[in-house]
Design an enzyme around this catalytic site. Sequence first.
Site, PDB file in Angstrom:
ATOM      1  N   LEU A  53       0.812  -1.215   0.000  1.00 12.28           N
ATOM      2  CA  LEU A  53       0.000   0.000   0.000  1.00 12.28           C
ATOM      3  C   LEU A  53       0.843   1.262   0.000  1.00 12.28           C
ATOM      4  O   LEU A  53       0.326   2.350  -0.281  1.00 12.28           O
ATOM      5  CB  LEU A  53      -0.917   0.013   1.240  1.00 12.28           C
ATOM      6  CG  LEU A  53      -1.697  -1.268   1.545  1.00 12.28           C
ATOM      7  CD1 LEU A  53      -2.506  -1.092   2.823  1.00 12.28           C
ATOM      8  CD2 LEU A  53      -2.601  -1.651   0.383  1.00 12.28           C
ATOM      9  N   TYR A 103       2.745  11.561 -11.511  1.00 11.00           N
ATOM     10  CA  TYR A 103       2.200  10.583 -10.563  1.00 11.00           C
ATOM     11  C   TYR A 103       1.668   9.370 -11.308  1.00 11.00           C
ATOM     12  O   TYR A 103       1.966   8.216 -10.946  1.00 11.00           O
ATOM     13  CB  TYR A 103       1.102  11.230  -9.721  1.00 11.00           C
ATOM     14  CG  TYR A 103       0.407  10.267  -8.785  1.00 11.00           C
ATOM     15  CD1 TYR A 103       1.089   9.686  -7.726  1.00 11.00           C
ATOM     16  CD2 TYR A 103      -0.932   9.938  -8.964  1.00 11.00           C
ATOM     17  CE1 TYR A 103       0.457   8.800  -6.863  1.00 11.00           C
ATOM     18  CE2 TYR A 103      -1.572   9.057  -8.113  1.00 11.00           C
ATOM     19  CZ  TYR A 103      -0.876   8.484  -7.059  1.00 11.00           C
ATOM     20  OH  TYR A 103      -1.506   7.604  -6.218  1.00 11.00           O
ATOM     21  N   GLY A 283     -48.188   9.152  39.274  1.00  6.00           N
ATOM     22  CA  GLY A 283     -49.604   9.502  39.344  1.00  6.00           C
ATOM     23  C   GLY A 283     -50.113  10.323  38.180  1.00  6.00           C
ATOM     24  O   GLY A 283     -51.314  10.591  38.074  1.00  6.00           O
TER      25      GLY A 283
END
Length: 370
Positions: A53, A103, A283
Amino acid sequence: MKILVTGANGFVGKNLIAELRNRGEHEILAYDSDTGEARLHEFARECEFVFHLAGVNRPQDNSEFDTGNRGFTAALLELLRINRNYCPVVLASSTQAELDNPYGRSKKAAEDVVFAHAADWGAKVMVYRLPNLFGKWCRPNYNSAVATFCHNIARGLPIQVNPDNPEISLVYIDDLVSEFMAAIRGEECCHPDGCCFVPEVYTVRLHYIVDLLQSFKRSRVELSVPDLADPFTRKLYSTYLSYLPEGEFSYPLKMNVDGRGSFTEFIRTADRGQVSVNVSKPGITKGNHWHHTKNEKFLVVSGTGLIRFRRLDGDEVLEYRVSGEKLEVVDIPPGYTHNITNLGETDLVTIMWANEAFDPERPDTYYLEV
């Protein structure tokens, strides 16, 4: 199996290693730029599978593209050959390998080196030409637009969006890791030419991503959740949340408080209704109303109560005793007036779902004693 992961501290490496550790089936040989060359020699001798990687994508000088991508790949494969280690190799390449730029040329050169290794030595290789990736732990303000948008929008910082609204292809990190797990099992998705791929790819416009992310930020105020039936939205929402500032994981809700207790809206959706939290003091009876179309589900999670129903055209009263000691959902059908009474000595806490978000212009709520 001993698995070598280069680029172990990178975005993909961190996610891959986290899942490998979750499964606990393999020994991980984690290599990154600060690991040391001696350890890499050792790993190359011991490994039985390689995820390569590591690479260079933001160098100070363009010459570093070739050194970091083609050069390091060649050096790694040479170490494997020296050790007569012809284990499977996965290369994380890029769709940029199809482009004529420094690249892209360096990534294509790295691919060629890997394919030559397979041809010369019979090793199994899998080259993944990956598009843009997104998910947790990706570094913002680096080379990922999604990571930068998530980081900045979560913090109320400005973002720069290409006015041309380009269409981009994206792969979610968990889908990539799942594909890598399949590759370990020999079940990778590959074309006949040896290039492999992740089946789940999302092609979306940049402005659409920004609109979704901004809606995620607003959702805390609107109490909404996105359309999680859409896989891309669901994955982008998870990604966005991973970029929240660590001091801002929580957000307040408006509690409507009176002497009877409180009522607080939690989630509102356009297509899945509304969730609220009702607290009643001992209640206290709440409700005594009915709906034409609106329907609800009551779930008491703490305390003891009594839910009573009566059809509008009848006299019979139906009663359901409910308790946080035995969780059960009570449906509230249309056409029945209903109420809920706290029979205990502590607060009665009820999760209430309604099939539609409350609309003050059309409340569909009519007072009538049970």
